[in-house]
Design an enzyme around this catalytic site. Structure first.
Site, PDB file in Angstrom:
ATOM      1  N   ASP A  30       8.740 -80.412  -9.980  1.00 10.11           N
ATOM      2  CA  ASP A  30       7.311 -80.415 -10.180  1.00 10.11           C
ATOM      3  C   ASP A  30       6.924 -81.257 -11.287  1.00 10.11           C
ATOM      4  O   ASP A  30       7.473 -80.770 -12.530  1.00 10.11           O
ATOM      5  CB  ASP A  30       6.612 -79.094  -9.984  1.00 10.11           C
ATOM      6  CG  ASP A  30       5.384 -79.178  -9.438  1.00 10.11           C
ATOM      7  OD1 ASP A  30       4.919 -79.566  -8.408  1.00 10.11           O
ATOM      8  OD2 ASP A  30       4.433 -78.633 -10.469  1.00 10.11           O
ATOM      9  N   GLU A  50       9.175 -85.350  -9.443  1.00 12.64           N
ATOM     10  CA  GLU A  50       7.937 -85.818  -8.831  1.00 12.64           C
ATOM     11  C   GLU A  50       7.180 -86.678 -10.149  1.00 12.64           C
ATOM     12  O   GLU A  50       6.910 -86.144 -11.025  1.00 12.64           O
ATOM     13  CB  GLU A  50       7.134 -84.676  -8.542  1.00 12.64           C
ATOM     14  CG  GLU A  50       5.727 -85.130  -7.914  1.00 12.64           C
ATOM     15  CD  GLU A  50       4.670 -84.316  -7.937  1.00 12.64           C
ATOM     16  OE1 GLU A  50       3.599 -84.098  -7.342  1.00 12.64           O
ATOM     17  OE2 GLU A  50       4.627 -83.127  -8.732  1.00 12.64           O
TER      18      GLU A  50
HETATM   19  C1  NOJ Z   1       2.466 -81.010  -7.795  1.00 10.84           C
HETATM   20  C2  NOJ Z   1       2.741 -80.321  -6.551  1.00 10.84           C
HETATM   21  O1  NOJ Z   1       3.287 -81.114  -5.552  1.00 10.84           O
HETATM   22  C3  NOJ Z   1       1.306 -79.807  -6.154  1.00 10.84           C
HETATM   23  O2  NOJ Z   1       1.237 -79.212  -4.883  1.00 10.84           O
HETATM   24  C4  NOJ Z   1       0.787 -78.823  -7.009  1.00 10.84           C
HETATM   25  O3  NOJ Z   1      -0.304 -78.339  -6.852  1.00 10.84           O
HETATM   26  C5  NOJ Z   1       0.839 -79.353  -8.278  1.00 10.84           C
HETATM   27  N1  NOJ Z   1       1.987 -80.103  -8.748  1.00 10.84           N
HETATM   28  C6  NOJ Z   1       0.868 -78.183  -9.664  1.00 10.84           C
HETATM   29  O4  NOJ Z   1       1.999 -77.399  -9.503  1.00 10.84           O
END
Ligand code: NOJ
Length: 532
Positions: free
Chosen positions: A201, A264
């Site tokens: 993440d 990500e």
């Molecule tokens: C990215 C995640 O994909 C999203 O859903 C989340 O709210 C944020 N990071 C915070 O962790």
């Protein structure tokens, strides 16, 4: 190409566990639900399942606020359900990838509870604490991604803590070696339990400017934009020293055979590709979200494919994503007819594709009334269209109540068309979107050139994108009509002869000689004759 790794050959499929399949009637999906649907995923033809967070959490951000990195939230099941899922997935040659959320914890995590207990607590420095600015306000101008300032005042100690997301999601201090060691052990814990890798993440957030300088204003910020766009994220994300942190994570991943590290990253292409790391020692797959934001035009798509390809480091493996739980669904972004062509594009480009659950049946964003909003971002910044509930609604399996998702009350409403748009109905119709996805995936498996071959653009004029995938063994031509008007007699390179392998309409098999006609919103894959 050397023998490809599974994460290069394969296709990833994201499951948002709350919404995939409920087995205990609480209206929320669970691990047993994923397990009982494994045969569906095998039939679809995917290779790896990425599951959004399943760890104990107060669910302020639906699991992206982790309160225990080594547990399973009872809402989703327990370790016996987890182990069974891994075992049954592996028995079917499916890989399981978990979500790793290292940037922040829940404010309920025992580490944070200790950290906020006092200024001299041994875990104080595990999080990011700063004195107030001289006026008593936040230490700098950084904004939260979910609206408002990214700093929350803690009256007991008189300091502020930093949270790039919700107040309930304090950021860990990755400059602290103890934090790094503890998080490395989390990765080992899950890999020892059989997990095949991680999607990390907000990996580009892990390090912040050591001096916490103010971010510069964003000249493009305008009314209706979310707070996070007020300033450029110059000092709060994508810092040069994040790469050594990621290299360490990769080192831990490499302690185990055959695991994958996916990052990500929402950054422009030139910044994104730095996340492959020095000597490819970073993420195996820094998620490439270009197709999510791209305009649906042939020149634009060709341009970004070329730009991405040119920017990849030597040996860096490409990947493509059409949707995820944070983005408007592809069928809603570009429309149902175009999303068939998008499916063909995703599955014929060079690089690992990632699918989002339900996109294979054309699920659309489901409108959620303001008072029913669940997503904290929508609640914090209402009415701007930022809410992510619409793309997180329950999977539509069949014609039974709640489309077979639950016998209880679903946590988000089912789409209005779920009785007709669902897996059971589409499995009966070869020309359905699901039928098309299954065929595309089967073709990708049957023709290694589709994952391993080179990419060469042929045409990107008006609404037509034509490209070749080539290897020593075979050559495949992909022609996509992005428009709602027919394209007659598209000239192909001299000497192009072949046979249509698949049309998005699933109704063409003719020979092709020198040119090709496409119907509105049609894509075709043509196997070219072997050259003599
Ligand atoms: C990215 C995640 O994909 C999203 O859903 C989340 O709210 C944020 N990071 C915070 O962790």
């Amino acid at each position: 190409m050397a023998q490809a790794q599974w994460w290069q050959r394969g296709i990833f499929y994201q499951v948002y566990p709350r919404s995939f399949q409920d087995t205990n009637d609480d209206g929320i999906g669970d691990l047993d639900g994923i397990r009982v649907r494994l045969d569906y995923l095998v039939g679809l033809g995917i290779d790896a399942v990425w599951i959004s967070p399943i760890f104990p959490s107060p669910m302020a951000d639906f699991g992206y606020d982790v309160a225990d990195y080594r547990g399973i939230d009872p809402m989703f099941g327990d370790f016996s359900a987890f182990d069974r899922l891994i075992e049954e997935a592996h028995a079917r040659r499916l890989k399981i990838v978990l979500d790793f959320v290292p940037n922040h914890t829940s404010d309920q995590h025992p580490w944070f509870v200790e950290s906020r207990a006092s200024r001299d607590n041994p875990r104080r420095d595990w999080y990011i604490w700063r004195d107030p600015a001289p006026d008593g306000g936040p230490p700098n101008n950084w904004m939260s991604n979910f609206g408002g300032p990214a700093w929350t005042h803690d009256p007991a100690s008189g300091q502020y803590y930093y949270h790039a997301f919700l107040t309930q999601q304090p950021d860990l201090n990755w400059r602290n070696p103890q934090v790094r060691a503890a998080m490395h052990d989390v990765l080992r814990f899950w890999m020892a339990r059989g997990v095949d890798g991680f999607r990390v993440d907000v990996i580009w957030h892990l390090m912040k400017d050591a001096d916490f300088r103010d971010n510069p204003p964003n000249p493009e910020y305008g009314p209706g934009d979310p707070d996070i766009r007020r300033f450029l994220q110059t000092h709060s994300t994508d810092q040069p020293d994040v790469h050594s942190i990621i290299a360490e994570l990769r080192g831990v991943i490499d302690e185990y055979d055959d695991r994958v590290l996916i990052g990500e990253i929402y950054l422009p292409i030139d910044r994104l590709v730095t996340y492959y790391g020095e000597n490819l020692g970073g993420a195996h797959l820094p998620f490439n979200f270009q197709l999510i934001h791209a305009g649906w035009s042939a020149p634009r798509l060709a341009e970004l494919i070329a730009e991405y390809d040119a920017a990849l480091p030597e040996g860096g493996w490409p990947n493509w994503v059409l949707g995820n739980h944070d983005q408007s669904r592809i069928a809603s972004r570009i429309g149902a007819r175009r999303s068939r062509v998008a499916a063909m594009l995703l599955l014929t480009l060079r690089g690992t594709p990632t699918m989002y659950y339900g996109d294979e049946i054309g699920m659309e964003n489901v409108p959620i009334a303001t008072e029913d909003a669940q997503d904290p971002w929508e609640k914090n910044e209402p009415g701007l269209g930022l809410g992510r509930d619409p793309q997180r609604t329950p999977m539509q399996w069949d014609t039974s109540p709640n489309a077979g998702f639950t016998n209880g009350r679903p946590w988000l409403p089912l789409a209005a068309d779920s009785a007709t748009r669902n897996v059971a109905v589409q499995l009966e119709q070869p020309a359905s979107l699901l039928g098309l996805y299954r065929e595309l995936i089967a073709l990708r498996r049957a023709h290694p050139v589709l994952h391993a071959g080179t990419y060469r653009k042929i045409t990107a004029l008006g609404d037509v994108l034509v490209f070749l995938r080539e290897s020593a063994e075979e050559c495949v031509l992909v022609a996509l009509n992005l428009a709602g008007t027919a394209q007659d007699e598209i000239p192909l390179p001299p000497g192009t002869y072949g046979r249509v392998l698949l049309s998005t309409g699933r109704d063409r098999e003719e020979r092709v000689e020198g040119h090709l006609s496409l119907r509105p919103h049609e894509g075709v894959i043509v196997a070219l004759d072997a050259r003599s």
